[in-house]
Motif scaffolding. Structure first.
Motif, mmCIF file in Angstrom:
data_model
loop_
_atom_site.group_PDB
_atom_site.id
_atom_site.type_symbol
_atom_site.label_atom_id
_atom_site.label_comp_id
_atom_site.label_asym_id
_atom_site.label_seq_id
_atom_site.Cartn_x
_atom_site.Cartn_y
_atom_site.Cartn_z
ATOM 1 N N LEU A 57 0.827 -1.215 0.000
ATOM 2 C CA LEU A 57 0.000 0.000 0.000
ATOM 3 C C LEU A 57 0.857 1.258 0.000
ATOM 4 O O LEU A 57 0.554 2.230 -0.706
ATOM 5 C CB LEU A 57 -0.947 -0.002 1.200
ATOM 6 C CG LEU A 57 -2.059 -1.043 1.165
ATOM 7 C CD1 LEU A 57 -2.766 -1.102 2.507
ATOM 8 C CD2 LEU A 57 -3.031 -0.743 0.041
ATOM 9 N N ILE A 58 1.935 1.266 0.796
ATOM 10 C CA ILE A 58 2.827 2.432 0.847
ATOM 11 C C ILE A 58 3.500 2.644 -0.504
ATOM 12 O O ILE A 58 3.564 3.773 -1.012
ATOM 13 C CB ILE A 58 3.867 2.276 1.966
ATOM 14 C CG1 ILE A 58 3.166 2.363 3.333
ATOM 15 C CG2 ILE A 58 4.962 3.328 1.867
ATOM 16 C CD1 ILE A 58 4.052 1.988 4.495
ATOM 17 N N LEU A 59 3.992 1.562 -1.106
ATOM 18 C CA LEU A 59 4.645 1.680 -2.414
ATOM 19 C C LEU A 59 3.666 2.171 -3.475
ATOM 20 O O LEU A 59 4.006 3.055 -4.287
ATOM 21 C CB LEU A 59 5.237 0.340 -2.835
ATOM 22 C CG LEU A 59 6.499 -0.088 -2.091
ATOM 23 C CD1 LEU A 59 6.877 -1.526 -2.471
ATOM 24 C CD2 LEU A 59 7.643 0.861 -2.393
ATOM 25 N N ASN A 60 2.460 1.626 -3.487
ATOM 26 C CA ASN A 60 1.451 2.066 -4.463
ATOM 27 C C ASN A 60 1.093 3.535 -4.271
ATOM 28 O O ASN A 60 0.941 4.276 -5.241
ATOM 29 C CB ASN A 60 0.196 1.211 -4.372
ATOM 30 C CG ASN A 60 0.396 -0.191 -4.916
ATOM 31 O OD1 ASN A 60 1.370 -0.477 -5.602
ATOM 32 N ND2 ASN A 60 -0.527 -1.084 -4.593
ATOM 33 N N ASP A 61 0.971 3.952 -3.029
ATOM 34 C CA ASP A 61 0.633 5.345 -2.750
ATOM 35 C C ASP A 61 1.756 6.276 -3.154
ATOM 36 O O ASP A 61 1.521 7.363 -3.694
ATOM 37 C CB ASP A 61 0.317 5.507 -1.258
ATOM 38 C CG ASP A 61 -0.350 6.824 -0.957
ATOM 39 O OD1 ASP A 61 -1.299 7.190 -1.696
ATOM 40 O OD2 ASP A 61 0.075 7.489 -0.005
ATOM 41 N N SER A 62 3.003 5.875 -2.924
ATOM 42 C CA SER A 62 4.137 6.734 -3.290
ATOM 43 C C SER A 62 4.284 6.842 -4.805
ATOM 44 O O SER A 62 4.699 7.869 -5.325
ATOM 45 C CB SER A 62 5.436 6.239 -2.656
ATOM 46 O OG SER A 62 5.800 4.998 -3.196
ATOM 47 N N GLU A 63 3.933 5.773 -5.525
ATOM 48 C CA GLU A 63 3.992 5.822 -7.002
ATOM 49 C C GLU A 63 2.929 6.751 -7.574
ATOM 50 O O GLU A 63 3.161 7.423 -8.548
ATOM 51 C CB GLU A 63 3.809 4.402 -7.568
ATOM 52 C CG GLU A 63 5.011 3.511 -7.339
ATOM 53 C CD GLU A 63 4.763 2.075 -7.776
ATOM 54 O OE1 GLU A 63 3.651 1.765 -8.248
ATOM 55 O OE2 GLU A 63 5.690 1.261 -7.631
ATOM 56 N N LYS A 64 1.764 6.795 -6.920
ATOM 57 C CA LYS A 64 0.677 7.672 -7.378
ATOM 58 C C LYS A 64 1.029 9.137 -7.196
ATOM 59 O O LYS A 64 0.673 9.975 -8.005
ATOM 60 C CB LYS A 64 -0.614 7.365 -6.625
ATOM 61 C CG LYS A 64 -1.272 6.087 -7.035
ATOM 62 C CD LYS A 64 -2.532 5.877 -6.231
ATOM 63 C CE LYS A 64 -3.135 4.520 -6.513
ATOM 64 N NZ LYS A 64 -4.328 4.283 -5.678
ATOM 65 N N SER A 65 1.708 9.466 -6.110
ATOM 66 C CA SER A 65 2.012 10.875 -5.830
ATOM 67 C C SER A 65 3.262 11.358 -6.540
ATOM 68 O O SER A 65 3.583 12.548 -6.474
ATOM 69 C CB SER A 65 2.143 11.072 -4.310
ATOM 70 O OG SER A 65 3.180 10.272 -3.802
ATOM 71 N N SER A 66 3.970 10.487 -7.218
ATOM 72 C CA SER A 66 5.196 10.894 -7.931
ATOM 73 C C SER A 66 4.875 11.495 -9.276
ATOM 74 O O SER A 66 3.941 11.250 -9.937
ATOM 75 C CB SER A 66 6.108 9.699 -8.161
ATOM 76 O OG SER A 66 6.577 9.214 -6.920
#
Length: 66
Positions: A57-66
């Protein structure tokens, strides 16, 4: 008094409770005039641990905000 124990109706040893036999955890949150009651459940067939899920979830969220 009869001490015959050969026809017991209950097993001699107690079996541990399974996940299905225990009540699911409940969270209650009040927002404004609405009270939310959420039951928590976990998949018995999942192969992903809670730690794996949080990392994903953290990795997916960080990819979305990049």
């Amino acid at each position: 008094m009869n001490n015959d124990t050969s026809n017991r109706s209950t097993p001699a040893t107690a079996s541990p409770l399974t996940v299905k036999e225990t009540a699911p955890p409940v969270m209650i949150k009040k927002i404004g005039k609405t009270t939310y009651r959420v039951k928590i459940h976990f998949s018995e067939t999942s192969k992903e641990t809670m730690s794996d899920k949080i990392k994903r979830l953290i990795l997916n969220d960080s990819e979305k905000s990049s």
